[in-house]
Design an enzyme around this catalytic site. Structure first.
Site, short mmCIF file in Angstrom:
data_model
loop_
_atom_site.label_atom_id
_atom_site.label_comp_id
_atom_site.label_asym_id
_atom_site.label_seq_id
_atom_site.Cartn_x
_atom_site.Cartn_y
_atom_site.Cartn_z
N SER A 90 -8.55 7.22 -7.69
CA SER A 90 -7.80 6.22 -6.94
C SER A 90 -8.60 5.70 -5.77
O SER A 90 -8.46 4.55 -5.38
CB SER A 90 -6.48 6.82 -6.42
OG SER A 90 -5.52 6.87 -7.42
N ASP A 104 -0.01 -1.75 -6.97
CA ASP A 104 0.36 -0.37 -6.68
C ASP A 104 1.82 -0.30 -6.24
O ASP A 104 2.64 -1.08 -6.71
CB ASP A 104 -0.57 0.18 -5.58
CG ASP A 104 -0.87 1.66 -5.78
OD1 ASP A 104 -2.01 1.97 -6.16
OD2 ASP A 104 0.03 2.49 -5.60
N HIS A 161 0.28 5.21 -1.55
CA HIS A 161 -0.92 5.04 -2.37
C HIS A 161 -1.54 3.66 -2.20
O HIS A 161 -2.75 3.52 -1.98
CB HIS A 161 -0.54 5.30 -3.83
CG HIS A 161 -1.70 5.52 -4.73
ND1 HIS A 161 -2.08 4.61 -5.68
CD2 HIS A 161 -2.56 6.55 -4.85
CE1 HIS A 161 -3.12 5.07 -6.35
NE2 HIS A 161 -3.43 6.25 -5.87
#
Length: 1860
Positions: free
Chosen positions: A386, A171, A212
């Site tokens: 996600s 990520d 994230h």
């Protein structure tokens, strides 16, 4: 309105309408590609070859791409970083390189994080524990209603928390410092691909954009019970992060990420992918696909890496995740999302590749996921798929902990079998023919953690994966609007191929090619033979692309477990969603099925039925029971399955519960696990591993898991090797090849280096920066070693490399004597002594190897220095010297000998102490775990091993007494303590600082004194006006006037007596100068005041004047300073300013008055020249004759006539000393402050004399120090003589020199004398015994009788080296000592067990030789002997000879030595007159020769021929070394002359000259290079090819420089001077980004030189307003007019840096005398002119003859070729460089068809790759290939493309492949 009426516009509008429509349609398709200046290249040949090719074409090799072998990351600094056009330039010719198999310029790919942000305003951050709110992990009391959860708590209760499992988040980085992640963070699972380092920390900004990855990581492995925020699903798993989304995402970036550390990372979790915009079709590019394949094949030691992927958030855009090549891959586990209620989230995409689902957010009012957030916070707002993928990764981690041996396919099977539909709401749930319930939204349902760990516990690995490719017919089918195309294919599942047969399905892939005018109108379905229908593609509203699908792979898992054989139906629907051109229908061009699965049922009974406990026993041995032939009715073996057995014995099972094992007699038995050397194969079979594997997961050599004895497992290749490769070491305990530390080139342990990489040196076992002996590098600077160390690698005694005198090096520490199992190494090759480890077979020894043992371990016998295995005795017995068991001494439980010192273990009642069993440990040892251990060397007695566990102290090994204090033995007792007779420190009496006993104090603490009566410390109490003396225990009076004073200084008063005043810590009767009294203190006057009181100052210091009670330096307007009185007095009322009180002492006047000769008068009183106004007489009167003008009096001059100068209102003809006549002012002006005599303001002639501060005159000025280039002499700075730059004492005593000269003993010379070297302009003496050097500590050549080794001169070479031309050269690896570099030059062998024969080290003497103990060499037997025991004693004879009693072999014992036995006419016959011994009558049958003759084979000769030398020992002609033509001995270093093609260096012949020498063809010798060269091609300073240390190569001139010239910078990695970018005048590194200053027409901006003009123009004129003119036609950019001011060249030219000229690359056919051109063979990054070397005049005649003969031969061949070509008819036109279409592609294709082969590396679904035929490297024929459209092209190897030809080669493919 119809289509035609809307589009057909009249007139010119028609064209506009068409263009508008085309633009609207093509806009989404023609997305602009962004090309980077990074390339991926596949090169065979390893790193050296990749580096060579990169350098040649101007690239920089960044390194291997992840774990992909032979794939490299190339970077080109001179191409545009981001461009919409692919790069074209000379560097693109890299694709022509034979070793370049494939190349791809990297394109930026858009990747989107799959979370969804509802509204930032609604986010709330919490710092409280969130466990009660984590609804998706458990049902709490406040959760209502609570739906079925994922049973995570159930898995925890079974003991699984993810321990020992490693998960990596791919990520934008993870916040490794987050309190919830710190505990589980794993640095080995983390790196930063974007930043090219190992730290995955995210980049912080105000928007927290890069949150994230941290959020995903918290879901997986947030630590439990730390009271911070959340709990991860696998809260004991290790978590890492790969930062790869916060930058340009290219194929290389993705490949590096998914292949990062695959043997350490178990699970990769990715929550990103291509745009979820409903129109993108994108997937992994070739490198990433290769990385996925490698991951599942080799990751996790062959079990396969697990890749978890988020399915996508494109639901609102009607996206379909089958258009995402990552989630659509068989290698990834695609995870979708469901809301808490079980409803479909609005963002969810449908597709047939989704395997399962986990929880996430739903609508805006639904609960979301709680996890970690940036800046050490938490969030309850994590959303989208996600959030689902990391949950799945955490659950899989729990399953892998339950069964670490699950393969990547096992994991998918377990998910399929345990996931369930539950409360998930979908209208397409269906049950397939295998009984699995499946949906396009949720796959097989919600993941169940507890069910997964239970399934994993009992899981048996599924059979091997089979891949069956079923190619359907290639008939093109038209897809009509509003209709469907159906294609039916009957599949067999490759039943005819047992290696590919698929019976039970897993994944099904449809590979399809469709053309269509609007891709979004298509929908595709696949129906299996069992009737299960999968939607491979749904209509996509926003997909307007006209590209269709080209070899795109759609994947479905809906047929999992079904049978493969039968009819497969593909349906393609075209549903127009808007108006489009129906004239161009879609076409189904081709499709094929790829079936993945197994040939047998994948689930064993263990997987199918509940697990039961059974008793197992080993069944590997052959069954020994003799069974009868009758039917068997008894109980079956426990390893039989429930179907039982059929006799005749219990182990004759019908089916096995676990595994079949085949015995040597071909019978099969059932076993619970496969034996060592076997692995669990398909069909429950145990298959054999590769021969070297101990355990494995497959039969190939690269599928080993552990190795047999003698082999080591290479963790990177999973293969067993006998020797670990460079960069790794053998871990003998685990039989592994482990990686060395990054600084090591080779090592024996991770930090125990044996060889270092470039730029570092070996310091003991570490590689670090070199320091001088006695110091080590601590990372910043060199620090002194421990006192035991002569040299060291680190601090402390454990960091020693070599020890000081009296100490020995033993395993990295300095000892006074060798320990047991070590021996003293007598070699002392470096002057330092060391203890070496005995051979492992010895207990003690006196030398290396297994033949030097002096005692043996228990159970072994000493025999001739070797330890042999003895008898095996019982406990309490030992093996005696005869190999018999004897009883141990009574105190021993076990022993190795008869005495009480030979115990090895003791009874429970006794303690083991160095071979004895004792009741109590000796005083200097302590007991621990029933053994006596020595105390620390400082202790006499102790309770533990450390220095703080002493109980008593004594003298150490050096006789120094130690004293016990708080458990430590120190050199002395601490302050306030005394030593007892028992060496114990006890406290002194109270207030005593130093004492002899508890009663006698010798020094008291401050404030106390020793009482003379009892020697105790009494408090010292001083009276008023007294203070304690700090040095003596007594009271001393304070200074006079002090009432109290300081302890440290009686003169420092703290208060004063009556009548005294205190000032500055002293007491005064009256206040001192510059102070005044105020009460009882003296106050200081103001600065510059000499006397004062509280009202002000009375008088001032010199240079100051009193004005109103203050002291001023200048009095100001209306006042002047009275020097006598020291006060400011008022001026005359008429004066503004003045110099005195008089009316005629004005210097300026009040308003309305005019200054006239010092007076202020009214304008009416001005006088004529030579006159003044007399106030008394009220008239003008004449001035004195000496004045020109005067004022107030005739003698008070104000100006003087010519030739006179004004001085103190008088005119003088000459100015006095200290002044000079100023023509400008007409007065005598003062010289400068430091000048005594001058003739002008800056024309001093003599400086003032100032004691202690001398001044020196230089060029009319006075200096305290003479400036550079001069020296002081008699107060004058004299100029240094040239070429001194600075000097001292006299003009020739130089201290530094001008450029081009060096300083030696105060003299500047052009060169340093012999045995000196210039260092920073000063001649430094070379090291001792050094003849020539390149640095003051680096020798290049030694004086006679000395030899160069490690840059220093030694009297003899160390062991392992031999002396050659005053150099120490390494011996062959077999030699300990040698006389040359070859294997047959040994004089002493490396291994003591080896023997020496003819210079070769062998394990035993060869046939025909015997071992001579005195010399430890193998000697040749006599010619007549077949074998022998000494030189004159044969043991067997050659054929035809017999042995006499003396051990000699003769023809017949009756014959004399000079006769032979004749078999034809039996009898003794004389030898030939030339022979002494013989085998026959001929002269070529000699065995030995008479005196003065030598045996050559079997002939006696007077002299040995060429290639032989006379061996006087054997009286024969022996062969010279193969490199010698003539010689004096057999060694390579005993040549007199060399064979052709070899070069002589001293007495050695070499094929290639050594470093520092070059081959002189004219003399056939190796000649020394210039001293600055490391490698060269001639003797001159301009012939260098590489440089020695401290020098840098200027390649364009072949010169080595100590520092690089202007326009160049130092490149340390290559030790070269590299040219700055053409636009830089000065620079600090390569490329256009490192400029320090710019050339003309450019200006510097942030390290970049930017042109002042447009491209192709240069600046003309200075200032802000200038013109720009066109560059020369040969330049693309330039800095000035003409052809020699270029800064950038066209693609077909190369820039010659030195004269800024653009030149062509030289053609190989061009004669050397042709026009100037660049030699582009080695590099196109810089133009190096081709030079024509002048051959030496002394060249041998044979060379000239060879050239002449060659020319004649070439002419003859040329003539033959001309005749042949004429006979061929029509002359072929000269081929242009590049490609050209062949005349008839159809005809050409068949002839070239065999030249192609398909790629085995990548599947060509996205990128078409072109490959050339295989050609030999020297084959210059045309290369032919076929383009995408079927056109056949011819490709030429050499030359550049013409502009007209480029269009023929245009195509959009971004990758190319070449097979040369």
């Amino acid at each position: 309105m119809g289509w035609g009426s809307r589009c057909c516009c009249p007139g010119r509008l028609d064209l506009l309408c068409v263009l508008a429509l085309l633009g609207g349609c093509l806009l989404p398709v023609c997305r602009t590609r962004v090309y980077t200046n990074h390339w991926a290249v596949k090169i065979a040949g390893g790193f050296p070859e990749a580096n060579r090719i990169a350098s040649k074409y101007g690239f920089i090799n960044i390194g291997q791409i992840g774990a992909l072998k032979d794939y490299y990351h190339f970077y080109h600094s001179r191409t545009i970083k981001r461009s919409v056009i692919s790069s074209r330039g000379t560097h693109s010719f890299i694709s022509m390189e034979p070793k370049v198999e494939w190349i791809q310029q990297q394109v930026v790919k858009k990747r989107t994080k799959r979370d969804y942000d509802f509204s930032r305003a609604q986010s709330t951050y919490f710092n409280d524990p969130k466990w009660p709110s984590m609804w998706y992990m458990h049902c709490s009391d406040n959760t209502h209603p609570c739906q079925s959860d994922m049973n995570i708590e159930g898995a925890w209760k079974r003991g699984y928390t993810g321990k020992n499992i490693v998960v990596t988040i791919l990520d934008d980085g993870i916040e490794r410092t987050h309190p919830d992640l710190m505990q589980n963070y794993d640095a080995l699972a983390s790196c930063d691909v974007n930043g090219n380092d190992l730290d995955p920390m995210p980049r912080y900004d105000a928007s927290n954009e890069n949150k994230h990855g941290t959020r995903c990581a918290g879901e997986v492995a947030a630590a439990a019970n730390n009271s911070h925020c959340t709990v991860g699903i696998a809260f004991n798993a290790k978590i890492g992060g790969v930062r790869m989304l916060d930058g340009d995402v290219t194929d290389m970036v993705e490949a590096k990420s998914v292949s990062f550390n695959p043997q350490h990372v178990h699970i990769y979790s990715a929550s990103w992918g291509p745009d979820d915009d409903g129109k993108t079709v994108d997937g992994p590019a070739p490198l990433t696909r290769q990385a996925f394949e490698n991951g599942v094949r080799m990751g996790r030691r062959g079990l396969g890496s697990v890749f978890v992927w988020a399915s996508g958030n494109g639901g609102r855009s009607k996206d379909h995740c089958s258009c995402d090549g990552y989630t659509n891959s068989i290698y990834t586990i695609s995870i979708s999302s469901t809301a808490e209620s079980g409803k479909k989230p609005w963002y969810l995409e449908e597709c047939s590749s989704t395997l399962a689902t986990t929880y996430s957010s739903g609508e805006s009012y639904d609960k979301k996921i709680i996890t970690t957030d940036l800046r050490q916070r938490c969030t309850d707002n994590h959303t989208g798929t996600s959030a689902s993928a990391p949950m799945a990764a955490g659950i899989i981690a729990l399953a892998l902990e339950a069964n670490p041996f699950l393969t990547w396919r096992d994991v998918q099977h377990v998910i399929v079998r345990t996931s369930r539909a539950g409360h998930l709401n979908a209208n397409d749930w269906k049950t397939n023919a295998a009984g699995f319930k499946v949906s396009h939204l949720y796959g097989f349902g919600l993941m169940d953690a507890e069910a997964m760990v239970m399934e994993a516990e009992k899981w048996t690995t599924v059979p091997r994966q089979h891949v069956c490719v079923e190619s359907t017919d290639r008939q093109i089918k038209t897809i009509r609007p509003n209709s469907a195309v159906r294609s039916i294919y009957k599949a067999s599942g490759c039943s005819d191929n047992p290696n590919r047969h698929v019976n039970y399905l897993e994944h099904v892939v449809v590979r399809i090619t469709i053309t269509h005018p609007r891709r979004g109108d298509l929908a595709i379905y696949l129906t299996s033979p069992s009737g299960t229908r999968s939607q491979l593609l749904a209509n996509r509203l926003f997909d307007h692309s006209m590209e269709g699908f080209k070899n795109w792979e759609f994947m479905t898992i809906h047929c999992w477990g079904e049978r493969a054989a039968g009819d497969w139906v593909l349906e393609v629907y075209d549903t127009p969603s808007q108006l489009r051109n129906f004239k161009t229908p879609g076409k189904l061009k081709e499709w094929s099925l790829v079936l993945y699965g197994t040939s047998v049922q994948p689930y064993s009974p263990t997987n199918e039925f509940p697990k039961v406990e059974r008793f197992r026993y080993s069944r590997v041995e052959d069954p020994t029971d003799d069974y009868g032939t009758e039917d068997y009715a008894g109980p079956c073996d426990p390893e039989c399955s429930e179907v039982g057995c059929d006799g005749p014995g219990p182990d004759h099972c019908n089916d096995c519960l676990h595994y079949y094992y085949k015995l040597k007699n071909n019978t099969r038995i059932c076993v619970s696990s496969c034996p060592p050397g076997h692995y669990h194969a398909d069909k429950k079979r145990c298959r054999k591993c590769a021969p070297n594997c101990e355990s494995c997961f497959g039969s190939h050599g690269d599928q080993c898991m552990s190795c047999k004895y003698g082999y080591f497992l290479n963790e990177e290749t999973n293969s067993c090797v006998t020797h670990c490769p460079d960069g790794s070491y053998q871990d003998t305990k685990k039989n592994l090849c482990r990686k060395c530390s990054e600084n090591c080139k080779t090592c024996t342990e991770f930090h125990n280096c044996t060889e270092c990489r470039d730029g570092l040196s070996l310091q003991g076992s570490r590689c670090s920066v070199s320091c001088e002996d006695g110091r080590y590098f601590n990372g910043q600077d060199c620090q002194p070693c421990h006192r035991f160390c002569a040299t060291c690698a680190g601090a402390g005694a454990d960091g020693c490399i070599n020890c000081t005198e009296g100490y020995f090096m033993e395993d990295g520490r300095c000892v006074q004597s060798c320990s047991i199992s070590y021996y003293f190494d007598h070699s002392s090759e470096n002057g330092y002594k060391s203890c070496k480890k005995c051979d492992i077979s010895c207990l003690t020894c006196n030398g290396p190897g297994f033949k030097n043992c002096t005692s043996c371990p228990s159970g072994y016998l000493l025999d001739l220095g070797m330890c042999q295995m003895g008898a095996i005795c019982k406990d309490g017995e030992y093996v005696d010297e005869h190999g018999h068991c004897q009883t141990c001494e009574a105190s021993c439980a076990k022993c190795q000998g008869p005495t009480q010192e030979d115990c090895t273990t003791c009874p429970m009642t006794r303690i083991f102490d160095d071979g004895r069993c004792v009741s109590n440990c000796p005083s200097w040892k302590f007991e621990f775990e029933n053994q006596c251990h020595p105390c620390h060397h400082t202790c006499q007695r102790c309770q533990g091993s450390g220095p703080t566990h002493c109980t008593s102290c004594g003298a150490d090994n050096y006789g120094r007494e130690h004293f016990l204090y708080q458990g430590e033995c120190g050199d002395s007792c601490p302050e306030g303590h005394y030593a007892t007779e028992g060496n114990t420190c006890l406290p002194c009496p109270d207030n005593c600082e130093l004492c002899h006993s508890v009663h006698v104090c010798t020094r008291c603490m401050k404030g106390y004194f020793i009482a003379p009566t009892n020697h105790t410390c009494q408090k010292l109490e001083c009276g008023q006006g007294e203070v304690q003396d700090p040095d003596y225990e007594e009271c001393v009076p304070c200074e006079e006037g002090c009432l109290g004073c300081s302890l440290d200084d009686p003169g420092t008063c703290t208060s004063c007596a009556m009548g005294y005043y205190r000032f500055d810590h002293h007491c005064y009767k009256t206040c001192p100068e510059k102070t005044y009294s105020e009460e009882v203190e003296c106050k200081a006057c103001d600065s510059n005041c000499g006397s004062c009181d509280q009202n002000g100052c009375y008088w001032c210091e010199e240079g100051f004047f009193l004005l109103g009670g203050s002291c001023v330096r200048k009095c100001g307007p209306g006042f002047y300073g009275d020097q006598e009185m020291g006060e400011c007095e008022s001026c005359h009322r008429a004066c503004e300013t003045c110099t005195g009180p008089g009316h005629d002492e004005c210097s300026s006047c009040q308003e309305g008055l005019q200054l006239l000769r010092g007076m202020c008068v009214h304008a009416t009183k001005t006088q004529e020249e030579g006159k003044f106004w007399n106030d008394i007489l009220r008239k003008l009167q004449p001035c004195h004759s000496s004045c020109k003008t005067c004022n107030g009096s005739a003698t008070l001059c104000t100006s003087c006539p010519k030739g006179a100068y004004l001085l103190a209102q008088a005119c003088v003809s000459s100015c006095p000393q200290g002044t000079w006549p100023s023509v400008r002012s007409g007065s005598c002006e003062n010289c400068t402050e430091a000048c005594a005599i001058c003739s002008g303001a800056d024309l001093c002639k003599k400086c003032q004399m100032q004691p202690g501060h001398p001044l020196f005159l230089h060029e009319g000025r006075c200096y305290s120090k003479c400036p550079e280039g001069s020296y002081a002499e008699d107060g004058i700075c004299e100029r240094c003589s040239s070429p001194c730059r600075t000097c001292e004492g006299n003009a020739t005593n130089c201290h530094s020199c001008e450029g081009g000269h060096v300083l030696h003993h105060g003299v500047c010379q052009e060169n340093c004398p012999e045995r000196h070297v210039a260092v920073k302009g000063v001649c430094k003496h070379c090291p001792e015994m050094c003849q020539d050097c390149i640095h003051e500590k680096t020798c290049k050549e030694c004086t006679p009788e000395f030899f160069l080794h490690d840059d220093m001169c030694h009297q003899s070479c160390p062991r392992g080296f031999y002396a050659d031309s005053r150099h120490c050269v390494p011996c062959h690896k077999d030699c300990l000592e040698c006389s040359g570099p070859k294997a047959d030059d040994c004089e002493l062998c490396l291994e003591s067990s080896w023997v020496l024969y003819d210079g070769l080290c062998l394990e035993e003497c060869p046939a025909g030789t015997y071992y001579e103990k005195e010399t430890k060499e193998c000697r040749d037997c006599h010619k007549s002997c077949l074998t022998c025991s000494s030189s004159g004693t044969c043991t067997t004879c050659q054929k035809g000879l017999i042995m006499n009693p003396r051990g000699s072999c003769m023809a017949n014992e009756k014959c004399s030595p000079s006769e032979y036995w004749d078999e034809d006419a039996p009898g003794c016959k004389p030898c030939h007159v030339k022979c002494f011994h013989c085998m026959g009558p001929a002269e070529d049958q000699c065995q030995t020769c008479p005196m003065n003759s030598l045996l050559l084979n079997t002939t006696c000769v007077k002299d040995c021929p060429e290639g032989y030398y006379a061996d006087e020992d054997s009286n024969r002609c022996a062969h010279c070394h193969s490199s010698c033509r003539t010689c004096e001995g057999r060694h390579s270093r005993q040549c007199h002359s060399c064979r052709p093609g070899w070069f002589q260096l001293g007495k050695e012949c070499l094929l290639q000259c050594r470093e520092g020498y070059y081959a002189d063809n004219s003399t056939g010798r190796c000649e020394r290079c210039n001293r600055s060269c490391k490698g060269c091609q001639g003797p001159r300073p301009t012939d260098c090819l590489s440089c020695d240390r401290f020098f840098f190569l200027l390649r364009s001139k072949g010169e080595c420089h100590r520092s690089c010239p202007d326009h160049y910078y130092v490149e340390q990695s290559t030790q070269t001077c590299e040219r700055c970018h053409p636009t830089c005048d000065q620079c600090k590194g390569k490329g256009a980004l490192n400029c320090l200053s710019c050339v003309w027409s450019y200006h510097l901006m942030g390290g970049i030189c930017t042109s002042d003009c447009l491209v192709g123009e240069y600046r003309v004129g200075e200032g802000e307003k200038f013109n720009c003119e066109k560059c020369h036609e040969s330049c693309m950019e330039c800095k000035g007019p003409g052809a020699k001011n270029c800064t950038l060249c066209p693609a077909n030219l190369v820039l010659h840096m030195d004269d800024s000229h653009c030149l062509h690359c030289c053609n190989t056919s061009d004669p050397p005398s042709a026009q100037e051109c660049c030699d582009c063979q080695d590099t196109t990054d810089e133009c190096i002119l081709r030079t024509s070397k002048v051959r030496p005049a002394t060249e041998h005649f044979k060379t000239a003859l060879f050239i002449t003969s060659s020319m004649m031969l070439v002419l003859l061949l040329g003539a033959a070729v001309v005749v042949w070509k004429k006979s061929r008819g029509r002359v072929q036109p000269a081929a242009k460089a590049g490609y050209e279409k062949l005349a008839d592609p159809n005809k050409s294709y068949s002839s070239y068809k065999s030249s192609y082969r398909e790629s085995t590396s990548f599947e060509e679904d996205q990128v078409i790759e072109y490959r050339d035929r295989d050609y030999d490297e020297d084959d210059d024929d045309d290369i032919v290939y076929m383009g995408q459209d079927g056109t056949v092209y011819r490709k030429f190897k050499y030359g550049l493309l013409d502009d007209d030809d480029i269009d023929e080669l245009e195509y959009d493919d971004e990758s190319y492949s070449y097979y040369q």
